[in-house]
Structure formats: C-alpha cells, structure tokens
Design an enzyme around this catalytic site. Sequence first.
Site, PDB file in Angstrom:
ATOM      1  N   TYR A 142       0.805  -1.104   0.075  1.00  0.00           N
ATOM      2  CA  TYR A 142      -0.106  -0.017   0.024  1.00  0.00           C
ATOM      3  C   TYR A 142       1.056   1.205   0.250  1.00  0.00           C
ATOM      4  O   TYR A 142       2.007   1.276   0.837  1.00  0.00           O
ATOM      5  CB  TYR A 142      -0.832  -0.136   1.190  1.00  0.00           C
ATOM      6  CG  TYR A 142      -1.690   1.260   1.370  1.00  0.00           C
ATOM      7  CD1 TYR A 142      -1.274   2.168   2.509  1.00  0.00           C
ATOM      8  CD2 TYR A 142      -2.839   1.413   0.459  1.00  0.00           C
ATOM      9  CE1 TYR A 142      -2.141   3.483   2.328  1.00  0.00           C
ATOM     10  CE2 TYR A 142      -3.565   2.724   0.757  1.00  0.00           C
ATOM     11  CZ  TYR A 142      -3.400   3.466   1.871  1.00  0.00           C
ATOM     12  OH  TYR A 142      -4.163   4.544   1.908  1.00  0.00           O
ATOM     13  N   ASP A 237       9.397   2.749  -1.052  1.00  0.00           N
ATOM     14  CA  ASP A 237       8.178   3.585  -0.306  1.00  0.00           C
ATOM     15  C   ASP A 237       8.778   3.102   1.251  1.00  0.00           C
ATOM     16  O   ASP A 237       8.261   2.276   1.726  1.00  0.00           O
ATOM     17  CB  ASP A 237       6.965   3.060  -0.501  1.00  0.00           C
ATOM     18  CG  ASP A 237       6.109   3.767   0.460  1.00  0.00           C
ATOM     19  OD1 ASP A 237       4.858   3.905   0.086  1.00  0.00           O
ATOM     20  OD2 ASP A 237       6.303   4.309   1.332  1.00  0.00           O
ATOM     21  N   LYS A 265       5.251   9.685   8.438  1.00  0.00           N
ATOM     22  CA  LYS A 265       5.277   9.121   9.732  1.00  0.00           C
ATOM     23  C   LYS A 265       6.145   9.585  10.533  1.00  0.00           C
ATOM     24  O   LYS A 265       6.165  10.507  11.133  1.00  0.00           O
ATOM     25  CB  LYS A 265       4.941   7.694   9.701  1.00  0.00           C
ATOM     26  CG  LYS A 265       3.757   6.897   8.888  1.00  0.00           C
ATOM     27  CD  LYS A 265       3.735   5.543   8.856  1.00  0.00           C
ATOM     28  CE  LYS A 265       2.651   5.115   7.767  1.00  0.00           C
ATOM     29  NZ  LYS A 265       1.230   4.917   8.329  1.00  0.00           N
TER      30      LYS A 265
HETATM   31  P1  KE4 Z   1      -0.522   8.506   4.516  1.00  0.00           P
HETATM   32  O1  KE4 Z   1      -1.198   9.242   3.316  1.00  0.00           O
HETATM   33  O2  KE4 Z   1      -1.525   7.756   5.420  1.00  0.00           O
HETATM   34  O3  KE4 Z   1       0.265   9.437   5.401  1.00  0.00           O
HETATM   35  O4  KE4 Z   1       0.660   7.470   3.919  1.00  0.00           O
HETATM   36  C1  KE4 Z   1       0.085   6.632   2.948  1.00  0.00           C
HETATM   37  C2  KE4 Z   1       1.091   5.228   3.075  1.00  0.00           C
HETATM   38  C3  KE4 Z   1       2.163   5.299   2.099  1.00  0.00           C
HETATM   39  N1  KE4 Z   1       3.136   4.186   2.150  1.00  0.00           N
HETATM   40  C4  KE4 Z   1       3.061   3.458   3.195  1.00  0.00           C
HETATM   41  C5  KE4 Z   1       3.983   2.329   3.133  1.00  0.00           C
HETATM   42  C6  KE4 Z   1       2.081   3.228   4.156  1.00  0.00           C
HETATM   43  O5  KE4 Z   1       1.863   2.257   4.793  1.00  0.00           O
HETATM   44  C7  KE4 Z   1       1.065   4.362   3.973  1.00  0.00           C
HETATM   45  C8  KE4 Z   1       0.120   4.649   5.387  1.00  0.00           C
HETATM   46  N2  KE4 Z   1       0.202   3.848   6.225  1.00  0.00           N
HETATM   47  C9  KE4 Z   1      -1.364   3.225   6.534  1.00  0.00           C
HETATM   48  C10 KE4 Z   1      -1.379   1.979   7.632  1.00  0.00           C
HETATM   49  N3  KE4 Z   1      -0.831   0.852   7.132  1.00  0.00           N
HETATM   50  C11 KE4 Z   1      -1.922   4.445   7.081  1.00  0.00           C
HETATM   51  C12 KE4 Z   1      -3.200   4.043   8.475  1.00  0.00           C
HETATM   52  C13 KE4 Z   1      -4.433   4.587   7.493  1.00  0.00           C
HETATM   53  O6  KE4 Z   1      -4.536   4.440   6.268  1.00  0.00           O
HETATM   54  O7  KE4 Z   1      -5.056   5.203   8.309  1.00  0.00           O
END
Ligand code: KE4
Length: 426
Positions: A142, A237, A265
């Site tokens: 993801y 990523d 993060k």
């Molecule tokens: P954000 O747009 O949520 O800040 O980041 C997206 C993203 C990009 N790349 C990786 C590897 C990620 O894990 C994420 C977002 N992670 C999720 C949890 N697995 C965020 C939690 C959520 O969607 O509420």
Amino acid sequence: MTRSEEHFREAQQYIPGGVNSPVRAFRAVGGTPRFIQRAQGSKIWDVDGNEYIDYVASWGPMILGHAHPRVVAALHQAVEQGTTYGAPTTLEVELASLIVGAMPSVELVRMVNSGTEAVLSALRVARAFTKRDTIVKFEGCYHGHADGLLVKAGSGATTFGIPDSPGVPDNYTRNTLVAPFNDLGAVRKLAREHSGQIACIIVEPVAGNMGVIPPADGFLGGLRKLCTEEAIVLIFDEVISGFRVGWSGAQGLYDVTPDITCLGKIIGGGLPVGAFGGNQEIMQELAPLGAVYQAGTLSGNPLAMTAGIETLKLLREQGTYDRLEERSSYLCTSAEKIARSVGSPTFFTRVGSMFCAFFTSGPVVDYASAKQSDTEAFRRYFWTLLEEGIYVAPSQFEAGFLSLAHTDEDLERTLAALHKAFRAAS
Ligand code: KE4
C-alpha cells in the site's frame, strides 16, 4: 452505552463511517472503535477511562512513545512563533539535512504533508525523468490512496476486500502493472514484456500493509540490478520503514540504494508530514528547478518540522535502535513460544520494531499467503487483547510497532495477555 459508543454514533452523523481513515472503524474486527482521549509514552486512554498499552503507535510515527517531553516542549516553543508562514524557514533545512545525512539515496528532498502525497509526487518525477508512463507495484503493498496505486493495494483496501477502489477510472490504472511481492521472476517477466516502457518500480522494502513481510534474500538487490539494467527508477516507499527499522531505513539495513525514497510517519514526529527524495539528477526535474510541478500550502510547516527534528535527533542518540531491537526480539520470541504452547497456528514476522502474528501456519511471503490467515481467529485474538488492555491494530493486515517508551512491565503484561489471546484464537 459506553462513551465511545455514544461518540461513534454522533461521529457517523458528520463523518463518513464516523472516521477520517477507514481502518480506524474496526470493520475488520467488528464492534465499536475506542475514542482516544489522550496518550503518554507507551499508553493511550479512551474516553471511558480505559488504559491500553499501545502497539499501533498511530500506524507507525510514535517510535519514541506518545507526547515525548522533548517533542512537546519544542512544539510549545515553536507555536509561540506562529504556526505557518508559507515561506522558507531554517527548520525545513534542518530536517532536510537530517534526512539527507541518514538516507544513502537522498541528495535532495522535498517535504509534503502525507505519505500519499510523497508517493504520488515521486511517481510523477520518475515518469518525467524517464519519459515513460508504466509503473510496477506489488500486490498487497500500500502506497497511499493515489488513484494509480489503488490496484491490489494493502492496508485498509485489503481489510475491506477492495482490491481496486471504485471511482478510479480504468485509464488511471492501465499503466499500473502488479507483481507478487518477493517474486523477482515475475518482475523480470514484466520488464521483458514492457521493455522500454516502465518508468519505475515502487516497493515497500519491508512490506507493512499486508501484515509485516520481510524481503526475501536477494529480492531488493535483484530489483536494484534490474532497474539499473533497464534504466527504470527504483522507488523505496519507506513511509513505514524509514527511521523505523534503522537510522538509514531499509535501504541501510539491506544495503540496497533506491533512486527515490518516500518517507512519512516518523519524520513528522506525530504531525502531518511526508517527504520524497533522491539523487540530484532526478530531483532537479522538480519545479522551480525543472518543469515537474508539485506544491503544498503547508509543506515544511514549522510545527511539523519541529516535531520531526526533535524526533530524529532523539532517534540519532546512541543505542536507540539496539534497544528497540533487543526488546522487540524479546517480545516476539516470547510471543511465539506462547502461541506454540497453546497450539495456535501462527506465523510470526519481524523486522526491527515492526512485527506481525499471522493466524496461519505459513510461511507468509506475499499477499496470497498472507490472505490465508484466519481473520476470525484474529478477531478473537484482537478482542481478548483489547479487554486485557492491549491495543493492537484492528486488522490482520497491518503492522505492530514497539516504541522506546515500552517498559519491561508493559512487555510482561502484554505476554500475560497473549496467553489468553492465543487460546481464544485457537
Ligand atoms: P499517508 O497518506 O496515510 O500518510 O501514507 C500513505 C502510506 C504510504 N506508504 C506506506 C508504506 C504506508 O503504510 C502508508 C500509510 N499506512 C497506513 C497504515 N498501514 C496508514 C493508516 C491509515 O490509512 O489510516
């Protein structure tokens, strides 16, 4: 009715599903999400006054633990100076220099406001740099919710069983090719079939959105070699793994250098931040140097920079990663013994202080094998832990995180609860 139930009922009157991010809705485990009132160190408290030992860490950022006094003090000081100016500040330079100093692939870095924004910007730069349109991602990885990447995505998309989201036009994903994670042969085959057309390969070097799945030996190095041979941009990523699995992220841990790195993060220390960076040649494609447009009102804002700087400075201190490694290893090794002792078919994975217990005998090496997990068993495990005051991600397909704030007592309480949770799951 509990206060969380009351608040959840009201929230659903104003917010889709009552949440601002789907995985928080507890849909994968059922029941009512806990509305959190406050957090400190390794603990969080819900609006009904229940205390939990937290292994979600806001999905990764809170590696120091919540409300670290040095981060809070720095934010107090920063907010007195105003919150955002929309102009260059020395704070952005300081965080950028910390990232450049830590990440081998990064010579120039651009701040944004989320991981999604970092990834979508990185894809645009890679396409401009190579003058190619096709991208390759991995099933179960993801990378945020940008249209072209919501193809067999992980995280909430997996939890919801929505491999491809409605609302994404076919032509947005026509250029997105998908291979199984850890399957170098499949990627090489795509590269042969689409020779000269692939702009980039994007990968979570440690998959953290289908549970936690480490890269197979040679997988990342094989991607690096293929990308170099085919002039394909390799994007790591590291939104989760960056500063999580080591000071230099997965690229440092596995000694494989991508062309572009996406971060988020932890570098925001709990405030909204994302970043993408790479070598000068690629990053100079970006406006105002080059023609690739990318922008953001609050990109690099003083508060987020302050929280990120303080977090990275604390992480850079001696021994932080050794301590995380030692305690994560103790927790997961002990948990594995407990699962075996109660006969619970579980497969454990861990890289540094990110880990997962899959409810399948395994091995789990990719999305297909992760999906063999018994999500009903996971649901029983989740609720037993929650009732014991242990807060883990409400989905089998997410990562668990240990922080520097977790104490010996926290770990012993967690292990005691795991005895009950694995029994409930088996
Ligand atoms: P954000 O747009 O949520 O800040 O980041 C997206 C993203 C990009 N790349 C990786 C590897 C990620 O894990 C994420 C977002 N992670 C999720 C949890 N697995 C965020 C939690 C959520 O969607 O509420």
